[in-house]
Design a protein around this motif. Structure first.
Motif, PDB file in Angstrom:
ATOM      1  N   THR A  77       0.839  -1.205   0.000  1.00 40.90           N
ATOM      2  CA  THR A  77       0.000   0.000   0.000  1.00 40.90           C
ATOM      3  C   THR A  77       0.871   1.252   0.000  1.00 40.90           C
ATOM      4  OG1 THR A  77      -1.734  -1.201   1.167  1.00 40.90           O
ATOM      5  CG2 THR A  77      -1.851   1.206   1.224  1.00 40.90           C
ATOM      6  N   VAL A  78       1.863   1.280   0.861  1.00 42.50           N
ATOM      7  CA  VAL A  78       2.784   2.425   0.900  1.00 42.50           C
ATOM      8  C   VAL A  78       3.498   2.560  -0.441  1.00 42.50           C
ATOM      9  CG1 VAL A  78       4.915   3.296   1.961  1.00 42.50           C
ATOM     10  CG2 VAL A  78       3.071   2.393   3.398  1.00 42.50           C
ATOM     11  N   ASP A  79       3.922   1.439  -1.005  1.00 40.79           N
ATOM     12  CA  ASP A  79       4.595   1.455  -2.307  1.00 40.79           C
ATOM     13  C   ASP A  79       3.675   2.036  -3.381  1.00 40.79           C
ATOM     14  OD1 ASP A  79       6.823   0.826  -4.021  1.00 40.79           O
ATOM     15  OD2 ASP A  79       5.709  -0.924  -4.734  1.00 40.79           O
ATOM     16  N   HIS A  80       2.413   1.645  -3.351  1.00 44.86           N
ATOM     17  CA  HIS A  80       1.458   2.175  -4.331  1.00 44.86           C
ATOM     18  C   HIS A  80       1.260   3.679  -4.141  1.00 44.86           C
ATOM     19  CE1 HIS A  80      -1.790   2.177  -7.236  1.00 44.86           C
ATOM     20  NE2 HIS A  80      -2.340   3.086  -6.439  1.00 44.86           N
ATOM     21  N   ILE A  81       1.025   4.092  -2.916  1.00 48.18           N
ATOM     22  CA  ILE A  81       0.801   5.512  -2.626  1.00 48.18           C
ATOM     23  C   ILE A  81       2.016   6.336  -3.072  1.00 48.18           C
ATOM     24  CG2 ILE A  81       0.518   7.211  -0.766  1.00 48.18           C
ATOM     25  CD1 ILE A  81      -1.193   5.025   0.696  1.00 48.18           C
ATOM     26  N   ALA A  82       3.198   5.816  -2.826  1.00 50.26           N
ATOM     27  CA  ALA A  82       4.416   6.539  -3.201  1.00 50.26           C
ATOM     28  C   ALA A  82       4.617   6.614  -4.712  1.00 50.26           C
ATOM     29  CB  ALA A  82       5.635   5.870  -2.558  1.00 50.26           C
ATOM     30  N   GLY A  83       4.020   5.677  -5.444  1.00 47.87           N
ATOM     31  CA  GLY A  83       4.293   5.613  -6.870  1.00 47.87           C
ATOM     32  C   GLY A  83       3.134   5.878  -7.804  1.00 47.87           C
ATOM     33  N   SER A  84       1.956   6.156  -7.266  1.00 44.42           N
ATOM     34  CA  SER A  84       0.804   6.348  -8.150  1.00 44.42           C
ATOM     35  C   SER A  84      -0.100   7.463  -7.639  1.00 44.42           C
ATOM     36  CB  SER A  84      -0.007   5.053  -8.256  1.00 44.42           C
ATOM     37  OG  SER A  84      -1.148   5.252  -9.068  1.00 44.42           O
ATOM     38  N   GLN A  85      -0.628   8.199  -8.571  1.00 47.68           N
ATOM     39  CA  GLN A  85      -1.557   9.261  -8.187  1.00 47.68           C
ATOM     40  C   GLN A  85      -2.999   8.776  -8.147  1.00 47.68           C
ATOM     41  OE1 GLN A  85      -1.644  12.467 -11.048  1.00 47.68           O
ATOM     42  NE2 GLN A  85      -1.292  11.069 -12.756  1.00 47.68           N
ATOM     43  N   TRP A  86      -3.239   7.505  -8.475  1.00 50.59           N
ATOM     44  CA  TRP A  86      -4.600   6.972  -8.574  1.00 50.59           C
ATOM     45  C   TRP A  86      -4.880   5.949  -7.482  1.00 50.59           C
ATOM     46  CZ3 TRP A  86      -6.543  10.310 -11.642  1.00 50.59           C
ATOM     47  CH2 TRP A  86      -5.817  10.786 -12.726  1.00 50.59           C
ATOM     48  N   PHE A  87      -6.102   5.929  -7.013  1.00 49.50           N
ATOM     49  CA  PHE A  87      -6.566   4.936  -6.040  1.00 49.50           C
ATOM     50  C   PHE A  87      -6.385   3.545  -6.655  1.00 49.50           C
ATOM     51  CE2 PHE A  87      -9.477   2.488  -3.475  1.00 49.50           C
ATOM     52  CZ  PHE A  87      -9.452   3.119  -2.235  1.00 49.50           C
ATOM     53  N   PRO A  88      -5.813   2.598  -5.912  1.00 49.47           N
ATOM     54  CA  PRO A  88      -5.528   1.287  -6.507  1.00 49.47           C
ATOM     55  C   PRO A  88      -6.730   0.347  -6.539  1.00 49.47           C
ATOM     56  CG  PRO A  88      -4.834   1.290  -4.239  1.00 49.47           C
ATOM     57  CD  PRO A  88      -5.338   2.695  -4.541  1.00 49.47           C
ATOM     58  N   LYS A  89      -6.754  -0.471  -7.549  1.00 49.91           N
ATOM     59  CA  LYS A  89      -7.677  -1.605  -7.566  1.00 49.91           C
ATOM     60  C   LYS A  89      -7.060  -2.671  -6.665  1.00 49.91           C
ATOM     61  CE  LYS A  89      -9.163  -0.667 -12.216  1.00 49.91           C
ATOM     62  NZ  LYS A  89      -8.630  -0.639 -13.547  1.00 49.91           N
ATOM     63  N   ALA A  90      -7.871  -3.588  -6.193  1.00 49.31           N
ATOM     64  CA  ALA A  90      -7.354  -4.674  -5.349  1.00 49.31           C
ATOM     65  C   ALA A  90      -6.280  -5.461  -6.100  1.00 49.31           C
ATOM     66  CB  ALA A  90      -8.490  -5.591  -4.912  1.00 49.31           C
TER      67      ALA A  90
END
Length: 184
Positions: A54-67
């Motif tokens: 989750t932290v990796d996604h937040i740090a690397g993407s401006q979009w809310f992640p899909k599961a």
């Protein structure tokens, strides 16, 4: 494995990191149902790995992640292809081990590929066969890495379904080889 508490914590992180998405798309009962779906899809991922993904996604993407994106990130963290030898490096390692008569090599994937190809056959082959051995090794190594990655990232429900389907096909093949049709 991801507890409801961890998924709730991850959910809060995501809604705080992506407030515009949360305010626009995640309100009331829809938010609860979506979080339940995320919990079901992410349940097999260890708590600390899910939080790291989750932290990796937040740090690397401006979009809310899909599961599925969180699963993919968790799988990438769990089974980093960056930590593996490249196929060419693995071939060099296998070849050096063969020349040194050092078996097993100590690398599980290299050993699996060489077992599948025939370690002894390789050691006894002519030097002019090396390019064909290298090509077969590299292809086999890439397939093994892909298989191991799929095992690390695939949802257990999908793995179970794959096994059931494989068993069903096996039963059909057995029935055909026995002269029966698959119905009886």
């Amino acid at each position: 494995m991801a507890t409801a508490e961890t998924v709730s914590r991850v959910w809060k992180m995501l809604t705080r990191a992506y407030p515009d998405h949360a305010n626009k798309h995640l309100a009331g009962a829809e938010a609860v149902e979506t979080m339940r779906l995320y919990q079901r899809i992410l349940a097999d991922i260890p708590d600390n790995l899910l939080e790291a993904a989750t932290v990796d996604h937040i740090a690397g993407s401006q979009w809310f992640p899909k599961a599925s994106e969180l699963r993919e990130r968790a799988g990438a963290l769990r089974f980093s292809k960056l930590d593996r030898m490249t196929p060419t490096e693995a071939w060099g390692y296998a070849k050096a081990s063969a020349l040194a008569h050092s078996w097993p090599t100590g690398d599980a994937l290299v050993d699996k590929v060489m077992n599948a190809l025939g370690w002894q056959d390789f050691c006894q082959s002519e030097r002019d066969d090396e390019s064909s051995w290298r090509a077969r090794f590299i292809a086999g190594y890439e397939q093994m890495v892909d298989r191991e990655y799929r095992k690390a990232t695939e949802h257990p429900m999908v793995t179970d379904a794959r096994r059931v389907l494989a068993d069903g096909k096996r039963n059909e093949l057995e029935a055909l080889s026995d002269g029966r049709d698959s119905a009886g």
